[in-house]
Design a protein around this motif. Structure first.
Motif, PDB file in Angstrom:
ATOM      1  N   ASP A  38      41.515  29.518  47.920  1.00  0.00           N
ATOM      2  CA  ASP A  38      41.284  30.865  47.382  1.00  0.00           C
ATOM      3  C   ASP A  38      41.362  31.946  48.460  1.00  0.00           C
ATOM      4  OD1 ASP A  38      41.059  30.612  44.658  1.00  0.00           O
ATOM      5  OD2 ASP A  38      38.872  30.701  44.611  1.00  0.00           O
ATOM      6  N   GLY A  42      46.031  37.043  47.517  1.00  0.00           N
ATOM      7  CA  GLY A  42      45.990  38.488  47.663  1.00  0.00           C
ATOM      8  C   GLY A  42      47.235  39.028  48.336  1.00  0.00           C
ATOM      9  N   GLU A  43      47.202  40.319  48.603  1.00  0.00           N
ATOM     10  CA  GLU A  43      48.273  40.977  49.346  1.00  0.00           C
ATOM     11  C   GLU A  43      47.752  41.294  50.728  1.00  0.00           C
ATOM     12  OE1 GLU A  43      49.793  44.313  47.139  1.00  0.00           O
ATOM     13  OE2 GLU A  43      50.090  43.091  45.344  1.00  0.00           O
ATOM     14  N   TRP A  44      48.531  40.931  51.727  1.00  0.00           N
ATOM     15  CA  TRP A  44      48.118  41.044  53.123  1.00  0.00           C
ATOM     16  C   TRP A  44      49.161  41.844  53.903  1.00  0.00           C
ATOM     17  CZ3 TRP A  44      43.563  38.522  54.568  1.00  0.00           C
ATOM     18  CH2 TRP A  44      43.050  37.626  53.627  1.00  0.00           C
ATOM     19  N   ASN A  65      52.394  38.120  50.223  1.00  0.00           N
ATOM     20  CA  ASN A  65      51.929  38.288  48.850  1.00  0.00           C
ATOM     21  C   ASN A  65      51.688  36.888  48.298  1.00  0.00           C
ATOM     22  OD1 ASN A  65      51.234  39.381  46.379  1.00  0.00           O
ATOM     23  ND2 ASN A  65      53.339  39.511  45.686  1.00  0.00           N
ATOM     24  N   ILE A  67      49.899  34.456  45.286  1.00  0.00           N
ATOM     25  CA  ILE A  67      49.345  34.406  43.929  1.00  0.00           C
ATOM     26  C   ILE A  67      49.306  32.963  43.425  1.00  0.00           C
ATOM     27  CG2 ILE A  67      50.061  36.739  43.278  1.00  0.00           C
ATOM     28  CD1 ILE A  67      52.493  35.535  41.888  1.00  0.00           C
ATOM     29  N   LYS A 169      43.665  42.115  54.266  1.00  0.00           N
ATOM     30  CA  LYS A 169      43.872  42.076  52.814  1.00  0.00           C
ATOM     31  C   LYS A 169      43.868  43.508  52.283  1.00  0.00           C
ATOM     32  CE  LYS A 169      42.432  39.176  48.998  1.00  0.00           C
ATOM     33  NZ  LYS A 169      41.473  38.142  48.585  1.00  0.00           N
ATOM     34  N   ASN A 171      44.228  44.119  48.802  1.00  0.00           N
ATOM     35  CA  ASN A 171      43.699  44.176  47.424  1.00  0.00           C
ATOM     36  C   ASN A 171      42.652  43.127  47.214  1.00  0.00           C
ATOM     37  OD1 ASN A 171      45.156  41.806  47.258  1.00  0.00           O
ATOM     38  ND2 ASN A 171      46.079  42.302  45.300  1.00  0.00           N
TER      39      ASN A 171
END
Length: 171
Positions: A38, A42-44, A65, A67, A169, A171
């Motif tokens: 987990d 996210g977007e890094w 990115n 997901i 990160k 988001n």
């Protein structure tokens, strides 16, 4: 006779849809094991450096990115690296749980056509993946929650670092 054939077709289609729906069962073991990753989701964005084959140190800006896909049983990663506004790295990767080996499969695809499937594992909360027996990448979150990734190769008994990225990160 036509009515009977039509009813048979409709009934068959109905049963096929019922059986198909009943066969959809998410892989709960894989979902549990994938949850251990987990921290990647996210977007890094950030930067890094690496040594090229010419042994010169190059700096780059990086985005990742990440997901979940397929009911959280696969992670999809897209990484893009740029140096001075020029694309220098573009890759896709997928991580899934390998029940037989009790570790992870890390599949990597590069824009230059190179691809491979590699063993990956979690050790001490860090993701390790091994493109060769003498190469490893390690990804973890530092105390500030930033993604840190290190690439190393082994010569003799000693590991030498050739890559490092630090990402935040967004988001």
């Amino acid at each position: 006779m036509k009515m009977r054939a039509c009813k048979t077709i409709l009934l068959t289609m109905f049963w096929v849809s019922i059986v198909s729906a009943q066969n959809f069962v998410s892989d709960s073991l894989s979902k549990v094991e994938m949850k251990k990753l987990d921290f990647l989701i996210g977007e890094w964005v950030g930067s890094g450096w690496m040594y090229g084959q010419d042994r010169v140190k190059y700096e780059f800006d990086q985005t990742e990115n990440i997901i979940y896909k397929l009911d959280s049983t696969v992670i999809l990663i897209e990484g893009i690296g740029k140096s001075n506004g020029k694309l220098v790295h573009h890759a896709l990767a997928m991580i899934s749980y390998n029940k037989a080996d009790k570790n992870y499969d890390f599949q990597s695809f590069l824009a230059n056509g190179l691809k491979g499937s590699y063993k990956a594992e979690i050790k001490d909360g860090q993701l390790y993946w091994y493109p060769t027996s003498n190469t490893q990448y390690i990804i973890w979150l530092d105390k500030s929650g930033r993604w840190v990734e290190k690439g190393e190769y082994k010569a003799g008994d000693q590991w030498f670092q050739f890559l490092e990225m630090t990402l935040t990160k967004t988001n």
